[in-house]
Design a protein around this motif. Sequence first.
Motif, PDB file in Angstrom:
ATOM      1  N   LEU A 293      73.596  24.467  21.572  1.00  0.00           N
ATOM      2  CA  LEU A 293      74.823  25.442  21.184  1.00  0.00           C
ATOM      3  C   LEU A 293      74.565  26.504  20.605  1.00  0.00           C
ATOM      4  CD1 LEU A 293      77.422  22.333  20.701  1.00  0.00           C
ATOM      5  CD2 LEU A 293      77.105  23.679  22.810  1.00  0.00           C
ATOM      6  N   GLU A 294      73.918  26.516  19.294  1.00  0.00           N
ATOM      7  CA  GLU A 294      73.766  27.642  18.654  1.00  0.00           C
ATOM      8  C   GLU A 294      72.736  28.769  19.468  1.00  0.00           C
ATOM      9  OE1 GLU A 294      72.191  28.800  14.118  1.00  0.00           O
ATOM     10  OE2 GLU A 294      72.251  26.444  14.704  1.00  0.00           O
ATOM     11  N   ARG A 295      71.834  28.122  20.023  1.00  0.00           N
ATOM     12  CA  ARG A 295      71.063  29.320  20.798  1.00  0.00           C
ATOM     13  C   ARG A 295      71.874  29.840  22.126  1.00  0.00           C
ATOM     14  NH1 ARG A 295      67.533  24.872  21.521  1.00  0.00           N
ATOM     15  NH2 ARG A 295      67.935  24.835  23.658  1.00  0.00           N
ATOM     16  N   ALA A 296      72.733  29.143  22.633  1.00  0.00           N
ATOM     17  CA  ALA A 296      73.678  29.648  23.620  1.00  0.00           C
ATOM     18  C   ALA A 296      74.491  31.012  22.857  1.00  0.00           C
ATOM     19  CB  ALA A 296      74.620  28.722  24.175  1.00  0.00           C
ATOM     20  N   LEU A 297      75.042  30.662  21.784  1.00  0.00           N
ATOM     21  CA  LEU A 297      76.210  31.538  20.688  1.00  0.00           C
ATOM     22  C   LEU A 297      75.338  32.700  20.580  1.00  0.00           C
ATOM     23  CD1 LEU A 297      78.934  32.010  20.261  1.00  0.00           C
ATOM     24  CD2 LEU A 297      78.704  30.943  17.977  1.00  0.00           C
ATOM     25  N   LEU A 298      73.959  32.549  20.028  1.00  0.00           N
ATOM     26  CA  LEU A 298      73.049  33.564  19.608  1.00  0.00           C
ATOM     27  C   LEU A 298      72.819  34.438  20.919  1.00  0.00           C
ATOM     28  CD1 LEU A 298      70.711  32.096  17.168  1.00  0.00           C
ATOM     29  CD2 LEU A 298      72.195  33.923  16.629  1.00  0.00           C
ATOM     30  N   SER A 299      72.607  34.066  22.026  1.00  0.00           N
ATOM     31  CA  SER A 299      72.584  34.816  23.448  1.00  0.00           C
ATOM     32  C   SER A 299      73.914  35.442  23.775  1.00  0.00           C
ATOM     33  CB  SER A 299      72.258  33.618  24.494  1.00  0.00           C
ATOM     34  OG  SER A 299      71.065  33.038  24.439  1.00  0.00           O
ATOM     35  N   ALA A 300      75.012  34.922  23.511  1.00  0.00           N
ATOM     36  CA  ALA A 300      76.242  35.617  23.871  1.00  0.00           C
ATOM     37  C   ALA A 300      76.325  36.697  22.831  1.00  0.00           C
ATOM     38  CB  ALA A 300      77.411  34.668  23.602  1.00  0.00           C
ATOM     39  N   PHE A 301      76.478  36.542  21.607  1.00  0.00           N
ATOM     40  CA  PHE A 301      76.248  37.652  20.625  1.00  0.00           C
ATOM     41  C   PHE A 301      75.452  38.822  21.189  1.00  0.00           C
ATOM     42  CE2 PHE A 301      73.853  39.177  16.860  1.00  0.00           C
ATOM     43  CZ  PHE A 301      74.794  39.717  15.783  1.00  0.00           C
ATOM     44  N   ALA A 302      74.158  38.524  21.624  1.00  0.00           N
ATOM     45  CA  ALA A 302      73.053  39.647  21.698  1.00  0.00           C
ATOM     46  C   ALA A 302      73.615  40.368  23.013  1.00  0.00           C
ATOM     47  CB  ALA A 302      71.786  38.940  22.343  1.00  0.00           C
ATOM     48  N   GLU A 303      74.277  39.514  23.999  1.00  0.00           N
ATOM     49  CA  GLU A 303      74.849  40.276  24.931  1.00  0.00           C
ATOM     50  C   GLU A 303      75.911  41.084  24.792  1.00  0.00           C
ATOM     51  OE1 GLU A 303      76.669  38.917  29.134  1.00  0.00           O
ATOM     52  OE2 GLU A 303      75.589  37.464  28.210  1.00  0.00           O
ATOM     53  N   LEU A 304      76.769  40.615  23.902  1.00  0.00           N
ATOM     54  CA  LEU A 304      77.749  41.560  23.483  1.00  0.00           C
ATOM     55  C   LEU A 304      77.543  42.714  22.779  1.00  0.00           C
ATOM     56  CD1 LEU A 304      80.162  38.611  22.135  1.00  0.00           C
ATOM     57  CD2 LEU A 304      80.660  40.126  24.248  1.00  0.00           C
ATOM     58  N   VAL A 305      76.309  42.535  21.894  1.00  0.00           N
ATOM     59  CA  VAL A 305      75.981  43.854  21.286  1.00  0.00           C
ATOM     60  C   VAL A 305      75.374  44.745  22.054  1.00  0.00           C
ATOM     61  CG1 VAL A 305      74.500  44.565  19.455  1.00  0.00           C
ATOM     62  CG2 VAL A 305      75.700  42.571  19.016  1.00  0.00           C
ATOM     63  N   ARG A 306      74.596  44.295  23.176  1.00  0.00           N
ATOM     64  CA  ARG A 306      73.872  45.000  24.058  1.00  0.00           C
ATOM     65  C   ARG A 306      74.671  45.797  25.134  1.00  0.00           C
ATOM     66  NH1 ARG A 306      70.717  40.567  25.219  1.00  0.00           N
ATOM     67  NH2 ARG A 306      71.642  40.414  27.049  1.00  0.00           N
ATOM     68  N   ALA A 307      75.727  45.269  25.123  1.00  0.00           N
ATOM     69  CA  ALA A 307      76.806  46.062  26.312  1.00  0.00           C
ATOM     70  C   ALA A 307      77.615  47.057  25.460  1.00  0.00           C
ATOM     71  CB  ALA A 307      77.949  44.834  26.586  1.00  0.00           C
ATOM     72  N   ASP A 308      77.479  47.070  23.993  1.00  0.00           N
ATOM     73  CA  ASP A 308      78.256  48.015  23.343  1.00  0.00           C
ATOM     74  C   ASP A 308      77.253  49.298  22.868  1.00  0.00           C
ATOM     75  OD1 ASP A 308      80.830  49.211  22.541  1.00  0.00           O
ATOM     76  OD2 ASP A 308      80.405  48.404  20.314  1.00  0.00           O
ATOM     77  N   GLY A 309      76.060  49.276  23.501  1.00  0.00           N
ATOM     78  CA  GLY A 309      75.191  50.476  22.932  1.00  0.00           C
ATOM     79  C   GLY A 309      73.884  49.777  22.713  1.00  0.00           C
ATOM     80  N   ASP A 310      73.124  50.537  22.072  1.00  0.00           N
ATOM     81  CA  ASP A 310      71.704  50.181  21.675  1.00  0.00           C
ATOM     82  C   ASP A 310      71.431  50.191  20.101  1.00  0.00           C
ATOM     83  OD1 ASP A 310      69.223  49.464  22.235  1.00  0.00           O
ATOM     84  OD2 ASP A 310      68.366  51.378  22.332  1.00  0.00           O
ATOM     85  N   ARG A 311      72.526  50.131  19.225  1.00  0.00           N
ATOM     86  CA  ARG A 311      72.508  50.088  18.020  1.00  0.00           C
ATOM     87  C   ARG A 311      71.566  48.816  17.382  1.00  0.00           C
ATOM     88  NH1 ARG A 311      78.192  51.287  18.771  1.00  0.00           N
ATOM     89  NH2 ARG A 311      78.466  53.333  18.180  1.00  0.00           N
TER      90      ARG A 311
END
Length: 217
Positions: free
Chosen positions: A34-52
Amino acid sequence: MTELDTLHATRQAYDAVAATYARQFHDTLAGRPLERALLSAFAELVRADGDRAVADLGCGPGHLTAHLHGLGLKAFGVDASPVMVELAREANPGLRFEVGSMAALDIEDGVLGGVLARWSVIHTPPEDLPAILAEIARVLAPGGRLLIEFPATDGPHEQTQAYDHTVATAYRWSPDHLAGLLRDQGLVESARLVIEPEPTDRRQFQEVQLLAYKCEA
């Protein structure tokens, strides 16, 4: 005890156990889908909003920083313990790690696409937490994401509870109370994961992960 006293005591405590901690938690995400899945979702959301860039605050020996890097993020780590930072640099020579305080980050305003704070605010006395959350809000870009993880109190009427931690005094938080503190800093909760303890777990309390974003200016 002042904020500086707390920082100094926590730094010394983690310096003393850094090597043992690094060995014990080298596979910190093993058996935690579950934690790995949320980290993956976090990463996807960050990448979708740019390359910061993304800061892993309280990074310890850098295991999670490296995991975020593997998810395609420009991740770097910050920790109060110089020994932890040295171990992180040795284990991950291609990544950036810095010694620093979450209460006074050496990061410009509004430049980060994300912040991970996994169990890194647990040693913060309740009166000092709003200042740290304000600092996180300061460095996040509008729309930037925060993923913060912490242990929960026993019930909704207890905002915070101190507990004995192996390294230093630590605090549990009411999820609703902490979400309210985030809102006070313009950080809006978008998701919440509550993990119940297994019968064999040493500490019988919930683990909570809040995913939030910084309101547009």
